[in-house]
Design a protein around this motif. Structure first.
Motif: not given
Length: 132
Positions: A83, A85-87, A89-90, A111-113, A124
């Protein structure tokens, strides 16, 4: 028949919907699924700027590949998620819960940023390994 045995020396990952590891026994077929993204049947990016819609379509595309191989989400034994933007995505990982929860499948996941994906409008991407 494939048997899955969860390996969780601690339980925190279960709250996030995945096992730390799984022992897979009895599988005879493996499918390696390339990164699935938010693209249509012609490969054109969809839902520009909308992480939630991109995750949803990426999961739809993943399911389409699995179905073409005679498999479904329950056959997934590993997920790789990328992703920009990990935040963000979460915040939308409830989409995973809605699909994997009812079938009680919690494959190991990473999960990798990333700074960007192959096509700049994509936010994504998800890859998988499945077994039957």
């Amino acid at each position: 028949m494939m048997n899955r045995t969860p390996v969780n020396p601690w339980n925190w990952s279960l709250n996030l919907g995945y096992n730390q590891g799984e022992i897979i026994e009895g599988s005879t077929r493996h499918l390696i699924v390339s990164g699935q993204t938010s693209v249509d049947t012609e490969g054109a990016p969809q839902h520009v700027g909308d992480m939630r819609a991109q995750i949803d379509l990426s999961l739809n595309n993943l399911e389409a590949v699995l179905k073409s191989a005679g498999m479904d989400l329950g056959n997934i034994i590993r997920l790789g998620v990328f992703a920009t933007d990990v935040d963000e995505a979460l915040k939308n990982f409830d989409l995973f819960g809605m699909r994997f929860g009812p079938i009680q499948c919690s494959p190991p996941m990473t999960l990798l940023g990333v700074t960007r994906l192959a096509i700049p409008d994509l936010l994504f991407e998800i890859e998988a390994t499945a077994a039957a």
